[in-house]
Design an enzyme around this catalytic site. Structure first.
Site, short mmCIF file in Angstrom:
data_model
loop_
_atom_site.label_atom_id
_atom_site.label_comp_id
_atom_site.label_asym_id
_atom_site.label_seq_id
_atom_site.Cartn_x
_atom_site.Cartn_y
_atom_site.Cartn_z
N HIS A 51 -43.65 58.34 -32.71
CA HIS A 51 -42.62 59.19 -32.13
C HIS A 51 -41.24 58.61 -32.42
CE1 HIS A 51 -44.96 61.63 -28.86
NE2 HIS A 51 -45.49 61.72 -30.07
N TYR A 65 -38.98 64.11 -20.59
CA TYR A 65 -38.66 63.61 -19.26
C TYR A 65 -37.78 64.64 -18.58
CZ TYR A 65 -40.33 58.91 -20.50
OH TYR A 65 -41.10 57.83 -20.87
N PRO A 87 -43.81 53.23 -14.04
CA PRO A 87 -44.18 53.66 -15.40
C PRO A 87 -43.12 54.49 -16.13
CG PRO A 87 -45.35 54.97 -13.76
CD PRO A 87 -44.64 53.89 -13.00
N LYS A 93 -43.00 50.44 -19.85
CA LYS A 93 -42.84 49.02 -20.12
C LYS A 93 -44.03 48.15 -19.73
CE LYS A 93 -39.19 49.53 -22.10
NZ LYS A 93 -39.74 49.89 -23.37
N TYR A 117 -35.91 51.52 -24.75
CA TYR A 117 -37.17 52.25 -24.79
C TYR A 117 -38.05 51.77 -25.94
CZ TYR A 117 -40.28 56.19 -23.80
OH TYR A 117 -41.35 56.95 -23.43
#
Length: 397
Positions: free
Chosen positions: A78, A207, A299, A303, A391
Site C-alpha cells: 500500500h 480512516y 491499534p 504500531k 505510519y
C-alpha cells in the site's frame, strides 16, 4: 513422538508470538542457540487474529531473515491511506512524502505461520503447550526457566531470558519488585473488529472520523475485508448483529452519503480494548522484555506488531555483536535504544486515536480541534509528511 528438552541454552525465549519467533529466527541466522517456550498449542498460536499492517522496516527485516517468501507473493503493498472527515476524503501518499517508503498488508497470523514452519524445518527447539511458571536468577550469570510440558516439570538454564509473552506474562513479573515503572492511558472506547468474506470496496485503508464515531476499513486479502467500529468500552459483540454492523460502517465511512461497502458473511467478531502502556526499563539483569511484555499501543497507528519487530531486531543485533566482539555495549543500550522508538510510536498512536475518535465527554470545541488537525494534514505537505513518516515506520535504531 519423543520431544527433546534441552537442559541449557544461550537464550531462552518465552512466548511464540511474532516477537519471540522472529527473535529466534534472527538468533539462528547468527549462530546463537535458543529455545522457544509457548504456553498455548500450535493451532491457537497460528489462528489468533492480530495486526495486519507491516512497516517498511518490518518487511525488510523479514526479507533479511529469509522469512518473507510468502509475504512477497501474497502481501499487498500500500502506498497510502485515505482520511475521511467532514464529508470529504483525502489521500496521504506515502512514497512521495517519505522518499519511497510504503507499508504492506499481511496478517500477523500468516507471519507467525511462516516463522513456525521455518523454525521446525531448521530442527530448532520450539515447545508448544509448555507454560513457564517461573524465571529465576536474572541477576546471576545463569538464569533458570521453569516450565511444564506434557505433565512433567522441567528446568532450562540459560545465559539470558527474553520475555515475549505479553503484558500478563510470567517474564514481565520476574523483574525485581520496585525496579520497573509503568505509564498507562486507558481510552473510554473500544473497537469492534470484524472479518468478513467480502472483497474490499477500496484499494487502501480508510480512516474515518464522524459524529457517530470512528471507523476503519482494512483488509486481509483481495477477498477478505477487515473492518472496525468505535464502540463504548466494554461493549458486547452480541449487541451488534451483522446487519447493524454493516449499516453503521456505511454510515461512518460514506463521506458523500452514497459510498457503500461490499457486504458478505462476517466470520469473526470481537471487541478490542484501547489503551497505551509503557514499562521502563525493558531490561533487568539478564532478562529482556520485548513486544507487548514491555509496551502496548492502541491499534489506530498500526504500531503494535512493528514495535515488537523493532525490539527483537535491536536485541538480535546486540546478541550478535556480543558473540562476535565480546562486547555487551549494545545489550547494555537495549532498553534506551528501544524506548526512544517506543515513545515516538506511542505519541503517534495517541494522536491518531484522539484525533479520529469521538470521546463520550468531548465538546463541540474538541470536535472542531479534531477537524482542524485533519484539515491540516489534508492541506499541509509538512503535516502529511509527518503522518506518512510515522505510519511507514521510523528507523529501528
Amino acid at each position: 513422538m519423543t520431544v527433546s528438552h534441552p537442559r541449557h541454552t544461550t537464550v531462552a525465549v518465552v512466548g511464540a508470538g511474532p516477537a519471540g519467533l522472529l527473535l529466534a529466527r534472527l538468533l539462528h541466522r547468527s549462530g546463537i542457540e535458543c529455545v522457544v517456550l509457548e504456553s498455548r498449542d500450535r493451532d491457537y498460536v497460528e489462528r489468533r487474529q492480530r495486526a495486519g499492517i507491516m512497516e517498511q522496516g518490518t518487511v525488510e527485516t523479514l526479507r533479511e531473515a529469509g522469512a518473507a517468501d510468502r509475504l512477497d507473493r501474497e502481501g499487498i503493498a500500500h502506498d497510502g491511506v485515505e482520511l475521511r472527515f467532514d464529508g470529504r476524503g483525502h489521500r496521504v501518499d506515502f512514497p512521495s512524502l517519505t522518499g519511497g517508503r510504503r507499508v504492506w498488508v499481511y496478517a500477523q497470523t500468516e507471519m507467525v505461520k511462516d516463522l513456525i514452519a521455518l523454525r521446525l524445518a531448521d530442527g530448532e527447539p520450539l515447545l508448544f503447550e509448555a507454560p513457564v511458571h517461573a524465571v529465576e536468577g536474572i541477576d546471576t550469570d545463569r538464569c533458570a526457566v521453569r516450565y511444564t510440558h506434557r505433565g512433567r516439570e522441567h528446568t532450562l538454564t540459560c545465559d539470558y531470558v527474553v520475555g515475549c509473552d505479553g503484558y500478563h506474562g510470567v517474564a514481565r513479573r520476574a523483574a525485581p519488585e520496585g525496579a520497573s515503572r509503568t505509564f498507562e492511558r486507558v481510552y473510554p472506547y473500544s473497537w469492534l473488529g470484524v472479518t468478513a468474506d467480502a472483497p474490499p470496496a477500496y484499494d487502501e485503508l480508510i480512516y474515518a472520523h464522524s459524529d457517530r464515531g470512528f471507523a476503519l476499513a482494512s483488509m486481509r486479502s483481495p477477498s477478505v475485508s477487515r473492518l472496525y467500529l468505535q464502540v463504548p468500552g466494554g461493549a458486547d459483540p452480541a449487541d451488534w448483529p451483522d446487519g447493524r454492523i454493516w449499516d453503521e460502517l456505511d454510515a461512518r465511512l460514506g463521506a458523500d452519503g452514497t459510498w457503500r461497502l461490499n457486504r458478505g458473511p462476517i466470520t469473526a467478531k470481537a471487541v478490542l480494548p484501547m489503551r497505551s502502556s509503557v514499562t521502563e526499563p525493558m531490561r533487568h539483569g539478564r532478562l529482556f522484555l520485548a513486544g507487548d511484555a514491555a509496551h502496548i499501543v492502541p491499534p489506530t497507528g498500526a504500531k503494535g506488531l512493528n514495535l515488537a519487530v523493532s525490539d527483537v531486531t535491536v536485541l538480535a543485533r546486540a546478541f550478535a555483536h556480543l558473540r562476535t566482539t565480546g562486547s555487551a555495549a549494545l545489550l547494555d543500550a537495549y532498553s534506551a535504544t528501544c524506548l526512544r522508538r517506543v515513545w515516538r510510536a506511542e505519541h503517534f498512536s495517541y494522536l491518531m486515536t484522539t484525533t479520529l475518535h469521538t470521546d463520550p465527554a468531548q465538546s463541540g470545541f474538541d470536535t472542531r480541534l479534531q477537524l482542524s488537525q485533519l484539515d491540516r494534514v489534508a492541506t499541509s505537505p509538512f503535516a502529511a509528511a509527518d503522518l506518512a513518516e510515522n505510519y511507514t515506520g521510523l528507523p529501528f535504531t
